[in-house]
Write an enzyme that holds these catalytic residues in place. Sequence first.
Site, PDB file in Angstrom:
ATOM      1  N   PRO A   2      -4.435  10.440  26.238  1.00 36.81           N
ATOM      2  CA  PRO A   2      -4.085   8.917  25.951  1.00 36.81           C
ATOM      3  C   PRO A   2      -3.739   8.210  27.267  1.00 36.81           C
ATOM      4  O   PRO A   2      -3.075   8.668  28.001  1.00 36.81           O
ATOM      5  CB  PRO A   2      -2.775   8.923  24.972  1.00 36.81           C
ATOM      6  CG  PRO A   2      -2.790  10.278  24.539  1.00 36.81           C
ATOM      7  CD  PRO A   2      -3.337  11.209  25.512  1.00 36.81           C
ATOM      8  N   GLU A   3      -4.234   7.036  27.373  1.00 38.07           N
ATOM      9  CA  GLU A   3      -4.310   6.250  28.388  1.00 38.07           C
ATOM     10  C   GLU A   3      -3.531   4.851  28.096  1.00 38.07           C
ATOM     11  O   GLU A   3      -3.203   5.017  27.041  1.00 38.07           O
ATOM     12  CB  GLU A   3      -5.675   6.027  29.147  1.00 38.07           C
ATOM     13  CG  GLU A   3      -6.293   7.170  29.273  1.00 38.07           C
ATOM     14  CD  GLU A   3      -7.877   7.022  30.250  1.00 38.07           C
ATOM     15  OE1 GLU A   3      -7.827   6.033  30.441  1.00 38.07           O
ATOM     16  OE2 GLU A   3      -8.376   7.973  30.121  1.00 38.07           O
ATOM     17  N   LYS A  54       1.472   4.017  30.815  1.00 38.52           N
ATOM     18  CA  LYS A  54       1.451   5.308  30.191  1.00 38.52           C
ATOM     19  C   LYS A  54       2.700   5.849  29.824  1.00 38.52           C
ATOM     20  O   LYS A  54       3.220   7.163  29.448  1.00 38.52           O
ATOM     21  CB  LYS A  54       0.798   6.283  31.154  1.00 38.52           C
ATOM     22  CG  LYS A  54      -0.701   6.210  31.569  1.00 38.52           C
ATOM     23  CD  LYS A  54      -1.217   7.724  31.775  1.00 38.52           C
ATOM     24  CE  LYS A  54      -3.015   7.324  32.103  1.00 38.52           C
ATOM     25  NZ  LYS A  54      -3.327   8.728  32.635  1.00 38.52           N
TER      26      LYS A  54
END
Length: 417
Positions: A2-3, A54
Amino acid sequence: MPEGPELHLASRFVNRVGSGTVFTGQVEKSAVSKNGEVPFKCDAYLISAVSRGKEVKLTLTPIKEEDGKEDMKPAATEDEDSLPAPMDVTFRFGMSGSFKLTDEDEVPKHAHLKFFTKGKPAQVLCFVDPRRFGSWEVNGTWQPDRGPCVLLEYEKFRSNVLSNLPEKAFDKPICEVLLNQKYFNGIGNYLRAEILFRLKVPPFEKARTVLEPLLHKEKTAELTLSKKLKWKLENPDLLELCHLLPMEVINLGGKGYDPEHLDDSSAFEDWLRCYNVDGMQLLRDSNGRTIWFQGSPGPMAPRGSKVPKARTRRRKGVDENGKEALSPQGSESRKGKVTPERRKPPKIPKDPSQVRPRSTKAAAKQTAEGLQTGKATRRTTSRSRKKMALPLVEAPEVSETPPPRKSRTRSRHQTPL
């Protein structure tokens, strides 16, 4: 992994399901998670979320109850002694972290932190992390070694990068610097590939060489605000794309990049132009991360680097009945299996005598049958005749008397004792 867009979408999800929802009880941690306990217990509290790069921060806010009804507002100052203080829990998603809201009897297997809703039927807001690289920190703040967010703090982000160009970090290739969260907080593997591909920048070009021209752009820009905005939209530079492309992913809807359910993210798959796309070149950077690109890799490309195997994308098509189905370049082709259509049929000889026997008995039997029918091959008959015509040879008799022992002679160079 995930970014920035995925964590921002996760914070939106928590705010949506938490709007008007009251949570209660103890926050529960799974037994297998190595993260610490969350020492928070309250009869009624609210959950809100905010993202930065993040990271995602959840705020647990206690509320007071009156006549069995929740006030839906934070507790007043005079009641602070009877209620626990609000608590912040900061999450980093690692490789596979996400939030899910499920029924109490349908909690996912890899739910490592659970927040229970009040009322019946009860639901659970879960932090799900199958690979367990994610983490959380109680009363944690944003990590100080992370720079401004490329999504929500664009001006600070741009200034932070351009003011630090003399640093040694920018001596590295641009593809590696884009993953440095000290300067590019929120950029990850798929975003760096898309940014460099759309600007046609070689991934292993020196970062300072790519970014230094933006300093001159800042000094010479003397346009009106409207012309600046139009110019940026039509000709975005690398730092502007670090903001615009994540916004595009967010506006697609859904969850963005979801490695666990790639087949369900068709809008995101169609948006990708370079990352994990067939026909692109692949290399590993000095950190072992795969970079997708097209054209020349650049002067700082690692020599002798092992080229990772290209992974084919699974695209959904439509079958004869109008239903969605995976295309032929799915999991079977990725595993290297041959489809039944491509499988060649075995060659079957017309004459049984042409089949090569696997044993001596089979050869003799085949020769006998061939002699009767007149279809024995020369090779089979000659081999059988040789085996059948071998005479029995008796073993030589062994003498009972042992052979005479050779006497040891002293070497002429050996001196007597």
